[in-house]
Design an enzyme around this catalytic site. Structure first.
Site, mmCIF file in Angstrom:
data_model
loop_
_atom_site.group_PDB
_atom_site.id
_atom_site.type_symbol
_atom_site.label_atom_id
_atom_site.label_comp_id
_atom_site.label_asym_id
_atom_site.label_seq_id
_atom_site.Cartn_x
_atom_site.Cartn_y
_atom_site.Cartn_z
ATOM 1 N N LYS A 42 -15.828 24.112 22.012
ATOM 2 C CA LYS A 42 -15.639 25.567 22.081
ATOM 3 C C LYS A 42 -14.321 25.887 22.780
ATOM 4 C CE LYS A 42 -20.537 26.862 22.542
ATOM 5 N NZ LYS A 42 -20.663 27.686 21.348
ATOM 6 N N ARG B 251 -30.334 23.881 16.809
ATOM 7 C CA ARG B 251 -31.261 23.613 15.703
ATOM 8 C C ARG B 251 -31.578 22.124 15.598
ATOM 9 N NH1 ARG B 251 -27.058 26.376 11.638
ATOM 10 N NH2 ARG B 251 -26.812 27.585 13.557
HETATM 11 N N1 BES Z 1 -25.224 28.291 22.041
HETATM 12 C C1 BES Z 1 -24.476 28.684 20.905
HETATM 13 C C2 BES Z 1 -24.749 30.129 20.477
HETATM 14 C C3 BES Z 1 -24.344 31.183 21.469
HETATM 15 C C4 BES Z 1 -23.063 31.716 21.438
HETATM 16 C C5 BES Z 1 -25.245 31.659 22.398
HETATM 17 C C6 BES Z 1 -22.703 32.693 22.347
HETATM 18 C C7 BES Z 1 -24.884 32.642 23.305
HETATM 19 C C8 BES Z 1 -23.612 33.157 23.274
HETATM 20 C C9 BES Z 1 -24.806 27.768 19.725
HETATM 21 O O1 BES Z 1 -25.133 26.469 20.040
HETATM 22 C C10 BES Z 1 -23.590 27.700 18.869
HETATM 23 O O2 BES Z 1 -22.612 27.202 19.333
HETATM 24 N N2 BES Z 1 -23.708 28.199 17.650
HETATM 25 C C11 BES Z 1 -22.643 28.170 16.721
HETATM 26 C C12 BES Z 1 -23.244 27.898 15.365
HETATM 27 C C13 BES Z 1 -22.221 27.664 14.307
HETATM 28 C C14 BES Z 1 -21.464 26.386 14.565
HETATM 29 C C15 BES Z 1 -22.926 27.626 12.979
HETATM 30 C C16 BES Z 1 -21.918 29.513 16.739
HETATM 31 O O3 BES Z 1 -22.587 30.533 16.928
HETATM 32 O O4 BES Z 1 -20.720 29.535 16.610
HETATM 33 MG MG MG Z 2 -23.435 25.232 20.170
#
Ligand code: BES
Ligand code: MG
Ligand code: ZN
Length: 495
Positions: A268, A342
Site C-alpha cells: 500500500k 478474503r
Molecule cells: N483492509 C483493506 C480494505 C480497507 C481499506 C479497509 C481502507 C479499511 C480502509 C483490504 O485488505 C484491501 O486492501 N482491499 C483492497 C482490495 C483490492 C486489492 C481488490 C482494496 O480495497 O484496495
Molecule cells: Mg489488503
C-alpha cells in the site's frame, strides 16, 4: 465504566448536575424532576429569557439548588421525530456536557418515557467510552470526569436492564480497545490471549487455537498464505459456546483478523497506512459478540472463528501470480496480495461449516471500495439468504447501526474468472469491488448454509466523530449481532 443507578424521585437528592429533556415548542415543560418549586419557576422563566426552544442539539445550563448544583436542559426536537436513536443522541449530549463541565455525578431523567430506558443507557455508555492511550504523563484535562449516572425512574426491572446493558457494553468497549491498540501490541497471538480471557471465565465455552502446523494439516493454505511474509505466527482461533445443548442449530460468527495490513508484496502507499492496525476490527467485533453472548448466557449455540494473521512483504510472502489451494480444494490465482482478508476468511468459513454451523455472519474490513460507496455511514451487507439478511437488517434498524444491502447477481461472478484455475482473488479493473469481495467469499459457502457478509471498511474506524459515535474504533456490528442472536434465541423478530 460508568456506575449506573436509579432513583425514584429527586427529593433530598444531591448531585452536581440534573439533566432534563424538552421537546421543541411544547407549551408545557415537564420540569417535575426539579424538586424545589422556586427553582422550577426560575427555570421556567429562563427557558423564555434565554430563548430555549427545545430544538435538536440545543443545550442550556442553569443554576440549580443547594443540593442539585446545576440543571442542564437538552433539546429533543419535534415530538413526532422521537426515536430510539434520538434518545441515544440526547444522552450522549448530556454526558458530553457533563464531562466538559468537569462534573462527577449526573442525574438524568429518562427522555420521553421509561420504554426508552435501554436506549438512554446505550447513549450514555456509548458516550462515556474513552481509550486510555499511552501517554507518559497524561494531560488530566483529557480524562472524562463523569463517574456516576443515576436515572430518575420507577421502571420495575431497572437493574436487570442496567446489568444486561452493562454486560453488553463491557464487550463492546473491549472490542473498541482491541481496535484502537496498535499492531505492535495486538498481534495474532494477542488475539489468542483475548480469546483465552473469554474462555477462562465460562464453563460453557471451549477454546481451540490452530497454529500454523495445525492449519497446514487441515490444508488451510489460503489462510496460511497471508501470514507467510510476517514474523508473527498466524492463528486460527475457535471459540465454542454451548448455550442450548438440546438444539442442533449452530450459529457462526467469523471475523477478519488482519492485525496489520501493509498490502504485502502489492504494498500500500505510505499515506494513511497506519490505519491498517484496524484491519482486525472484524475479529474484534466477532470476539465482542462472543463475549457478550456467553456472558449474557443466551440460549443458543455459537461458534466464533477469528482468522488472525499479519500481511507483510517478507521474503517468504505470497506473491502475485501464485496459485493457492484452499481447504475445500478450490484454487485461487493471486492477482493482488492486498486482497488478503478474503483469503483468510475463505478457510475460516469452510471450517465453520465443517463444525456444523448453518447460519453464518462474517465481519470484515474487506474493501476500500466500500468506503467509496457508503462512506463512513453504512456497513455493506451481502447475503445468499433473503430471510437471514432481513433478520440482520431488522436488528440493525433496532440498534441504529446503519446497514445497506448490496446485490449479488450471478453476472458479478464473471469478474472473478481466472485463465488457469478456479478464481482470481481480486479483479484488476476494480469494478464492483465490494460485491466482488462478497462473491469471492460466497464460493466457500455450501448450499444449505445461510450466510451474511458484512463489509465494515467504512464503519469500523472513524477519522471524525459523528453524533454519539466517537472518533476511531466503533465496535460496529457487535450490538446488532448480539440483538439478532437474542431475537433468534427468543424465536422473535424485531418490529
Ligand atoms: N483492509 C483493506 C480494505 C480497507 C481499506 C479497509 C481502507 C479499511 C480502509 C483490504 O485488505 C484491501 O486492501 N482491499 C483492497 C482490495 C483490492 C486489492 C481488490 C482494496 O480495497 O484496495
Ligand atoms: Mg489488503
Ligand atoms: Zn485488509
Amino acid at each position: 465504566m460508568l456506575t449506573i443507578g436509579g432513583v425514584k424521585d429527586t427529593k433530598r437528592l444531591k448531585a452536581d448536575l440534573l439533566s432534563i429533556y424538552l421537546f421543541e415548542n411544547s407549551k408545557t415543560h415537564d420540569l417535575d424532576p426539579i424538586p424545589d418549586p422556586k427553582t422550577k419557576k426560575k427555570v421556567e422563566s429562563n427557558i423564555k429569557n434565554f430563548h430555549f426552544k427545545g430544538k435538536s442539539g440545543e443545550l442550556l445550563v442553569l443554576e440549580g439548588t443547594d443540593d442539585i448544583k446545576r440543571i442542564l436542559l437538552v433539546g429533543m426536537g419535534k415530538k413526532i421525530d422521537l426515536s430510539a436513536d434520538k434518545v441515544r443522541g440526547v444522552l450522549d449530549q448530556a454526558i458530553k456536557k457533563a464531562n466538559r463541565l468537569k462534573v462527577e455525578s449526573l442525574v438524568s431523567v429518562i427522555p420521553a418515557a421509561d420504554k426508552y430506558l435501554v436506549n438512554a443507557l446505550e447513549g450514555a455508555l456509548l458516550s462515556s467510552y474513552q481509550f486510555g492511550g499511552f501517554f507518559q504523563k497524561e494531560d488530566t484535562d483529557r480524562r472524562y470526569t463523569l463517574k456516576r449516572l443515576d436515572f430518575v425512574t420507577t421502571a420495575k426491572n431497572f437493574y436487570k436492564i442496567v446489568n444486561e446493558t452493562q454486560a453488553l457494553f463491557s464487550a463492546v468497549n473491549r472490542s473498541k480497545d482491541l481496535v484502537n491498540t496498535p499492531s505492535n501490541i495486538v498481534t495474532p497471538s494477542y488475539l489468542e490471549l483475548e480469546a483465552r480471557d473469554i474462555a477462562g471465565k465460562n464453563k460453557k465455552v471451549q477454546l481451540t487455537v490452530l497454529d500454523e502446523k495445525d492449519a497446514e494439516q487441515l490444508k488451510m493454505y489460503s489462510f496460511l498464505a497471508v501470514g507467510r511474509g510476517s514474523a508473527e505466527p498466524s492463528k486460527m482461533i475457535i471459540l465454542n459456546y454451548s448455550g442450548n445443548p438440546k438444539s442442533k442449530q449452530l450459529y457462526g460468527v467469523i471475523g477478519k483478523g488482519i492485525t496489520f495490513d501493509s498490502g504485502g508484496i502489492s504494498i500500500k502507499p505510505g499515506h494513511g497506512m497506519r490505519m491498517m492496525k484496524a484491519d482486525m476490527a472484524g475479529s474484534a467485533a466477532a470476539l465482542g459478540v462472543f463475549r457478550a453472548v456467553s456472558n449474557l448466557g443466551l440460549k443458543i449455540n455459537l461458534v466464533t472463528i477469528v482468522a488472525a494473521a499479519e500481511n507483510m512483504p517478507g521474503s517468504r510472502a505470497y506473491k502475485p501470480g501464485d496459485v493457492i489451494t484452499a481447504s475445500n480444494g478450490k484454487t485461487i490465482e493471486i492477482t493482488n496480495t492486498d486482497a488478503e482478508g478474503r483469503m483468510v476468511l475463505a478457510d475460516a468459513l469452510v471450517y465453520a461449516q465443517k463444525l456444523g454451523a448453518t447460519k453464518l455472519v462474517d465481519i470484515a474490513t474487506l474493501t476500500g471500495a466500500c468506503i467509496t460507496a457508503l462512506g463512513n455511514v453504512r456497513t455493506a451487507l451481502m447475503s445468499n439468504s433473503e430471510e437471514w439478511a432481513e433478520a440482520y437488517l431488522d436488528s440493525s434498524r433496532h440498534t441504529g447501526e446503519k446497514t445497506w444491502q448490496l446485490p449479488m447477481d450471478d453476472e458479478f461472478d464473471e469478474l472473478l474468472k481466472s485463465d488457469i484455475c478456479d478464481m482470481i482473488n481480486a479483479n484488476e479493473n476494480k469494478k464492483a469491488g465490494t460485491i466482488v469481495g462478497g462473491k469471492f467469499l460466497e464460493k466457500f459457502i455450501e448450499k444449505n448454509t445461510e450466510w451474511i457478509h458484512l463489509d465494515i471498511a467504512g464503519t469500523a474506524y472513524l477519522d471524525a466523530p459523528s453524533g454519539y459515535l466517537h472518533k476511531n474504533a466503533t465496535a460496529v456490528t457487535v450490538r446488532t449481532i448480539v440483538n439478532l442472536l437474542r431475537n433468534e434465541a427468543k424465536g422473535k423478530k424485531d418490529s
